[in-house]
Design a protein around this motif. Structure first.
Motif, PDB file in Angstrom:
ATOM      1  N   LEU A 149       0.512  -1.024   0.672  1.00 60.61           N
ATOM      2  CA  LEU A 149      -0.168  -0.496  -0.114  1.00 60.61           C
ATOM      3  C   LEU A 149       0.719   1.858  -0.268  1.00 60.61           C
ATOM      4  N   GLY A 150      -0.003   2.073  -0.757  1.00 55.26           N
ATOM      5  CA  GLY A 150       1.036   3.447  -0.739  1.00 55.26           C
ATOM      6  C   GLY A 150       1.995   3.787  -2.360  1.00 55.26           C
ATOM      7  N   ASN A 151       2.837   5.124  -1.509  1.00 52.10           N
ATOM      8  CA  ASN A 151       4.048   4.637  -2.821  1.00 52.10           C
ATOM      9  C   ASN A 151       4.815   4.236  -2.779  1.00 52.10           C
ATOM     10  N   TYR A 152       5.580   4.126  -3.797  1.00 48.53           N
ATOM     11  CA  TYR A 152       6.804   2.272  -4.340  1.00 48.53           C
ATOM     12  C   TYR A 152       7.215   3.296  -4.786  1.00 48.53           C
ATOM     13  N   PRO A 153       9.031   2.957  -4.829  1.00 48.63           N
ATOM     14  CA  PRO A 153       9.950   3.274  -5.663  1.00 48.63           C
ATOM     15  C   PRO A 153       9.937   2.307  -6.925  1.00 48.63           C
ATOM     16  N   TYR A 154      10.739   3.135  -7.514  1.00 49.57           N
ATOM     17  CA  TYR A 154      10.809   3.225  -9.183  1.00 49.57           C
ATOM     18  C   TYR A 154      11.565   1.564  -9.369  1.00 49.57           C
ATOM     19  N   ASP A 155      11.379   1.071 -10.537  1.00 51.60           N
ATOM     20  CA  ASP A 155      12.217   0.121 -11.289  1.00 51.60           C
ATOM     21  C   ASP A 155      13.613   0.304 -10.955  1.00 51.60           C
ATOM     22  N   GLY A 156      14.036  -0.837 -10.143  1.00 46.52           N
ATOM     23  CA  GLY A 156      15.861  -0.874 -10.823  1.00 46.52           C
ATOM     24  C   GLY A 156      16.330   0.068  -9.732  1.00 46.52           C
ATOM     25  N   THR A 157      15.028  -0.018  -8.588  1.00 46.04           N
ATOM     26  CA  THR A 157      16.077   0.921  -6.776  1.00 46.04           C
ATOM     27  C   THR A 157      16.810  -0.460  -6.393  1.00 46.04           C
ATOM     28  N   THR A 158      18.000   0.598  -5.928  1.00 45.72           N
ATOM     29  CA  THR A 158      18.895  -0.471  -5.314  1.00 45.72           C
ATOM     30  C   THR A 158      18.453  -0.777  -3.492  1.00 45.72           C
ATOM     31  N   VAL A 159      19.448  -1.693  -3.204  1.00 46.95           N
ATOM     32  CA  VAL A 159      18.933  -2.146  -1.961  1.00 46.95           C
ATOM     33  C   VAL A 159      19.015  -0.534  -1.192  1.00 46.95           C
ATOM     34  N   LYS A 160      20.638  -0.592  -0.914  1.00 54.01           N
ATOM     35  CA  LYS A 160      20.693   1.304  -0.174  1.00 54.01           C
ATOM     36  C   LYS A 160      19.568   2.002  -0.345  1.00 54.01           C
ATOM     37  N   ASP A 161      19.073   2.691  -1.863  1.00 52.34           N
ATOM     38  CA  ASP A 161      17.997   3.681  -2.315  1.00 52.34           C
ATOM     39  C   ASP A 161      16.753   3.029  -1.339  1.00 52.34           C
ATOM     40  N   LEU A 162      16.727   1.652  -1.518  1.00 47.53           N
ATOM     41  CA  LEU A 162      15.310   1.320  -0.244  1.00 47.53           C
ATOM     42  C   LEU A 162      15.640   1.456   0.829  1.00 47.53           C
ATOM     43  N   THR A 163      16.972   1.593   1.257  1.00 47.68           N
ATOM     44  CA  THR A 163      16.887   0.929   3.019  1.00 47.68           C
ATOM     45  C   THR A 163      15.818   2.694   2.986  1.00 47.68           C
ATOM     46  N   ILE A 164      16.936   3.948   2.552  1.00 43.30           N
ATOM     47  CA  ILE A 164      16.279   4.688   2.555  1.00 43.30           C
ATOM     48  C   ILE A 164      15.387   5.568   2.781  1.00 43.30           C
ATOM     49  N   ARG A 165      14.192   4.758   1.882  1.00 40.77           N
ATOM     50  CA  ARG A 165      12.802   4.775   1.192  1.00 40.77           C
ATOM     51  C   ARG A 165      12.209   4.337   2.621  1.00 40.77           C
ATOM     52  N   MET A 166      12.523   2.895   2.945  1.00 38.93           N
ATOM     53  CA  MET A 166      12.099   3.194   4.231  1.00 38.93           C
ATOM     54  C   MET A 166      12.031   3.217   5.184  1.00 38.93           C
ATOM     55  N   ILE A 167      12.936   3.743   6.104  1.00 39.44           N
ATOM     56  CA  ILE A 167      13.283   4.745   7.162  1.00 39.44           C
ATOM     57  C   ILE A 167      12.477   6.361   6.641  1.00 39.44           C
ATOM     58  N   ARG A 168      12.813   6.683   5.537  1.00 41.01           N
ATOM     59  CA  ARG A 168      12.638   8.208   5.815  1.00 41.01           C
ATOM     60  C   ARG A 168      10.978   8.089   5.054  1.00 41.01           C
ATOM     61  N   ASN A 169      11.276   7.766   4.371  1.00 34.84           N
ATOM     62  CA  ASN A 169       8.978   7.658   3.428  1.00 34.84           C
ATOM     63  C   ASN A 169       8.101   6.859   4.093  1.00 34.84           C
ATOM     64  N   SER A 170       9.075   6.298   4.581  1.00 37.92           N
ATOM     65  CA  SER A 170       7.985   5.010   5.593  1.00 37.92           C
ATOM     66  C   SER A 170       7.689   4.157   4.627  1.00 37.92           C
ATOM     67  N   ASP A 171       8.382   3.989   3.190  1.00 33.78           N
ATOM     68  CA  ASP A 171       7.568   3.635   2.326  1.00 33.78           C
ATOM     69  C   ASP A 171       7.549   1.869   2.547  1.00 33.78           C
ATOM     70  N   ASN A 172       6.103   1.631   1.942  1.00 32.27           N
ATOM     71  CA  ASN A 172       5.623  -0.109   2.869  1.00 32.27           C
ATOM     72  C   ASN A 172       6.506  -1.241   1.648  1.00 32.27           C
ATOM     73  N   THR A 173       6.093  -0.192  -0.123  1.00 32.64           N
ATOM     74  CA  THR A 173       7.042  -1.551  -1.053  1.00 32.64           C
ATOM     75  C   THR A 173       8.102  -2.393  -0.402  1.00 32.64           C
ATOM     76  N   ALA A 174       9.127  -0.812  -0.373  1.00 35.07           N
ATOM     77  CA  ALA A 174      10.682  -0.828   0.011  1.00 35.07           C
ATOM     78  C   ALA A 174      10.684  -1.458   1.034  1.00 35.07           C
ATOM     79  N   THR A 175      10.172  -1.171   1.961  1.00 36.05           N
ATOM     80  CA  THR A 175       9.802  -2.288   3.131  1.00 36.05           C
ATOM     81  C   THR A 175       9.817  -3.858   2.850  1.00 36.05           C
ATOM     82  N   ASP A 176       8.915  -4.111   2.210  1.00 31.81           N
ATOM     83  CA  ASP A 176       8.452  -5.746   1.756  1.00 31.81           C
ATOM     84  C   ASP A 176       9.503  -6.087   0.954  1.00 31.81           C
ATOM     85  N   ILE A 177      10.192  -5.727  -0.068  1.00 33.41           N
ATOM     86  CA  ILE A 177      10.838  -6.481  -0.672  1.00 33.41           C
ATOM     87  C   ILE A 177      12.616  -6.450   0.095  1.00 33.41           C
ATOM     88  N   LEU A 178      12.798  -5.564   0.915  1.00 35.84           N
ATOM     89  CA  LEU A 178      13.974  -5.885   1.926  1.00 35.84           C
ATOM     90  C   LEU A 178      13.975  -7.353   2.643  1.00 35.84           C
TER      91      LEU A 178
END
Length: 398
Positions: A149-178
């Motif tokens: 649910l909610g916003n989600y990262p672009y395709d091809g996002t790296t692990v490092k950038d997913l961790t940033i989105r997970m903590i800074r933006n509370s991105d649920n898709t980034a969290t679930d991928i990780l």
């Protein structure tokens, strides 16, 4: 139960909003004198409809951390807060990680964690980076199966950038991928390795929402999920997550809206969410930020990302002037609000805090942030005492 406004339904109830609140607005009165040291007692009655209805592991079983140690009662919340409330604020010894002084209210009650659990996902990611099994440049695609649910990262996002989105933006898709990449078991191990027997971290966000929306046949058919541990819990969690990945995120959102527009039972939050107690989760944070067992490279990554989480600006101005390092995270849901974090003062003192609210009168709880931090700050004042601005001091590396 009255249905929430359409604007709230359309945004998704469990998303952590971006916050820009000034911590200086939230100063709260410092208690005149500390009460005598006593065993922790519940500061507020637990409403029957929010009581835990499912069996939970025994916190005093062999290998478990056990209940919180004796602490001072937390000051009363300076501003009104409804529902079940929990608070643990402690100064910890940086060597032993034991509380030197603490204040608490309901520190051993179990609460839904919402997005604050994402700090554990970050630690699990960094552990696998150090193990050489997860390169920070690995890239991922967003798919029908992994989009939450909610916003989600672009395709091809790296692990490092997913961790940033997970903590800074509370991105649920980034969290679930990780979470899925490191493995459901690996995130749960963050708690299990510390003996946090009432802490459940194993479900990705989409999995717990699918279970709450009635979309998991596995969850619907397993009444003992709440008491499951070890391999049984791992097997069930994997099956619940597999059920969740069958559904598009927009369909899941509609089904979740339907659930909350009916007669949602707060007890179900405790059945489906990742959980912890204020004391156990604060203990996890003390280990994550003071004794994480990470390499220097992983520590640098941790410090950069964890500092992006919300909470620093919500500290009182007098406290904020003395903060040398801060790492925090919050989460919100349907009548749920959590704020947890760690900071080091310029004088070398180490503070952890965990605020938890469940069954609030408000369906959308983000406006309670000011009230929550008024209480957190009152607890910090009770632990640290009178504060004054100190010269700049470089934070010690854990």
């Amino acid at each position: 139960m009255r249905a929430p406004p359409p604007a709230l339904r359309n945004k998704g109830r469990y998303l952590l909003a971006a916050l820009a609140l000034a911590g200086g607005l939230w100063a709260c009165r410092r208690p005149d004198a500390a009460p005598p040291r006593v065993s922790v007692q519940a500061a507020a009655p637990v409403r029957p409809e929010t009581a835990v209805a499912t069996a939970a592991p025994d916190p005093n079983a062999p290998g478990c951390l056990g209940n919180a140690p004796a602490a001072l009662p937390a000051p009363p919340p300076p501003l009104p807060l409804s529902g079940r409330l929990g608070l643990w604020v402690a100064e910890v010894d940086p060597v032993t990680l034991r509380p030197l002084r603490a204040v608490a209210s309901n520190p051993d009650e179990v609460f839904p964690l919402a997005s604050t659990y994402k700090q554990a996902v970050l630690w699990a990611v960094l552990r696998q980076f150090d193990a050489g099994t997860l390169p920070p440049t690995e890239r991922f695609a967003v798919t029908r199966e992994n989009q939450s649910l909610g916003n989600y990262p672009y395709d091809g996002t790296t692990v490092k950038d997913l961790t940033i989105r997970m903590i800074r933006n509370s991105d649920n898709t980034a969290t679930d991928i990780l979470h899925r990449r490191v493995g459901l078991k690996a995130v749960q191990a963050v708690a299990d390795d510390l003996g946090l027997c009432r802490t459940r971290l194993i479900l990705p966000t989409k999995a717990w929402w699918a279970a709450q929306a009635g979309l998991s046949a596995t969850f619907n058919g397993k009444q003992g999920w709440g008491a499951a541990t070890g391999e049984e819990r791992e097997h069930l969690a994997a099956a619940i997550d597999a059920d969740a990945q069958k559904y598009r995120s927009d369909y899941l959102q509609r089904k979740l809206d339907g659930y909350f527009e009916g007669e949602p039972d707060p007890v179900n939050d405790l059945r489906v969410h990742n959980l912890s107690t204020p004391y156990e989760f604060a203990t996890l944070l003390a280990h994550e930020y003071l004794r994480p067992g990470l390499s220097p490279h992983a520590l640098k990554w941790q410090h950069e990302v964890a500092a992006l989480g919300f909470g620093r600006s919500a500290l009182r101005e007098e406290t904020l002037h003395n903060v040398a390092a801060f790492y925090g995270k919050g989460g919100n849901g349907w009548r749920i609000l959590t704020y947890t974090g760690y900071f080091q003062t310029k004088g070398g003192r180490h503070i952890v805090y965990a605020f938890m609210q469940h069954g609030a009168d408000q369906t959308y709880t983000m406006p309670n942030t000011r009230r929550a931090f008024a209480w957190i700050n009152a607890g910090i004042d009770a632990v640290l005492g009178e504060q004054r601005a100190l010269p700049e001091l470089k934070a010690a590396q854990p």
